[in-house]
Scaffold this motif. Structure first.
Motif, short mmCIF file in Angstrom:
data_model
loop_
_atom_site.label_atom_id
_atom_site.label_comp_id
_atom_site.label_asym_id
_atom_site.label_seq_id
_atom_site.Cartn_x
_atom_site.Cartn_y
_atom_site.Cartn_z
N ASP A 126 0.70 -1.18 0.01
CA ASP A 126 -0.07 -0.03 -0.06
C ASP A 126 0.93 1.06 0.11
OD1 ASP A 126 -2.31 -1.51 -0.01
OD2 ASP A 126 -2.51 -1.47 2.24
N LEU A 127 2.00 1.16 0.71
CA LEU A 127 2.77 2.46 0.84
C LEU A 127 3.57 2.66 -0.56
CD1 LEU A 127 4.39 1.72 4.23
CD2 LEU A 127 2.97 3.92 3.66
N THR A 128 3.96 1.29 -0.93
CA THR A 128 4.70 1.67 -2.35
C THR A 128 3.72 2.18 -3.50
OG1 THR A 128 6.16 -0.37 -1.79
CG2 THR A 128 5.96 0.51 -4.24
N SER A 133 1.82 7.08 -6.61
CA SER A 133 0.79 8.07 -7.04
C SER A 133 1.29 9.43 -7.25
CB SER A 133 -0.34 8.01 -6.28
OG SER A 133 0.13 8.54 -4.77
N THR A 134 2.34 9.64 -6.58
CA THR A 134 2.84 11.24 -6.59
C THR A 134 3.53 11.26 -8.06
OG1 THR A 134 3.31 11.14 -4.23
CG2 THR A 134 4.44 12.77 -5.28
N THR A 135 3.32 12.46 -8.69
CA THR A 135 3.86 12.50 -10.00
C THR A 135 4.21 14.23 -10.10
OG1 THR A 135 1.86 13.43 -10.95
CG2 THR A 135 2.07 10.97 -11.31
N VAL A 149 6.80 8.95 3.92
CA VAL A 149 6.36 7.66 3.35
C VAL A 149 7.39 6.71 3.02
CG1 VAL A 149 5.35 6.67 1.27
CG2 VAL A 149 4.21 8.75 2.39
N GLU A 150 8.60 7.25 2.54
CA GLU A 150 9.75 6.51 2.25
C GLU A 150 10.39 5.88 3.65
OE1 GLU A 150 11.26 8.55 -1.71
OE2 GLU A 150 11.90 9.29 0.16
N GLY A 155 10.96 1.00 6.81
CA GLY A 155 10.83 0.58 8.04
C GLY A 155 9.92 -0.91 7.96
N ALA A 156 9.15 -0.63 6.96
CA ALA A 156 8.68 -2.28 6.65
C ALA A 156 9.32 -3.34 6.06
CB ALA A 156 7.13 -1.80 5.76
N GLU A 157 10.33 -2.81 5.01
CA GLU A 157 10.91 -3.76 4.49
C GLU A 157 11.94 -4.46 5.25
OE1 GLU A 157 11.53 -1.64 -0.03
OE2 GLU A 157 12.93 -1.01 1.57
#
Length: 205
Positions: A126-128, A133-135, A149-150, A155-157
């Motif tokens: 979901d975070l990825t 979605s940011t352009t 977000v990064e 952290g999740a990885e």
């Protein structure tokens, strides 16, 4: 991150009223750590008591605006200059949960790890997607949000890798306990096993 330091940093940018501080805090951190207005005003009261914040009067709509005192600005400068303190280890519920799970009989640690890995992988996906979605070239607020977000992605990885490590360690420890609990083979039984092997090989010839 301390709400106290966050509000001081925002007030270093410009004077704001309580609801504005809340809105700016959430916008610049991507809503990751939501605040309620009560928290904001409670923190402002403490900051004013400590001489770090001063009331600058009401705006046209009657909202009290706050700004930094000289001491408050010095506090923000100190915060920017000093690294985040890692000597006080924050409580990590997952680490505590697994540490206790391996010590309590009857707990299926592998199942806990598997369930957590599934949840963390879902969050990572979901975070990825959110980041993708940011352009375009981000402005200051978008850049702040992307950095948060990064941070969550990294952290999740890291958590997935740690869960893989936990699973391997627990399995290795279980094998060691199992082997240690097996009774040693007696000399007689060992010879018997050897004789059976010889007979079986002779029969095959």
């Amino acid at each position: 991150m301390s709400i106290r330091q966050g509000l001081l940093a925002l007030l270093a940018d410009q004077p704001m009223y309580g609801a504005q501080l809340r809105s700016e805090f959430e916008a610049r951190t991507g809503g990751t750590w939501p605040l309620n207005v009560g928290q904001v005003y409670q923190t402002l009261t403490r900051l004013e008591r400590d001489g770090l914040v001063v009331e600058l009067g009401d705006d046209d709509e009657g909202r009290t605006t706050y700004g930094l005192s000289d001491a408050g600005r010095a506090e923000v400068d100190r915060w920017w200059a000093e690294p985040v303190d890692r000597e006080t280890t924050p409580r990590n519920e997952l680490a505590i949960k697994l540490a206790l799970a391996v010590t309590v009989p009857g707990v299926d640690v592998a199942r806990i790890v598997q369930a957590q890995r599934t949840a963390t992988m879902r969050q990572l996906r979901d975070l990825t997607r959110l980041k993708a979605s940011t352009t375009g070239e981000p402005d200051r607020t978008q850049l702040a949000w992307l950095l948060v977000v990064e941070n969550l992605i990294f952290g999740a990885e890291s958590e997935v890798r740690w869960l893989d490590h936990v699973e391997a360690r627990v399995a290795r420890a279980a094998r060691a306990v199992h082997q240690a609990s097996r009774p040693p083979a007696s000399p007689g039984s060992s010879l018997h096993d050897v004789d059976r092997t010889v007979v079986h090989e002779s029969a095959q010839r």
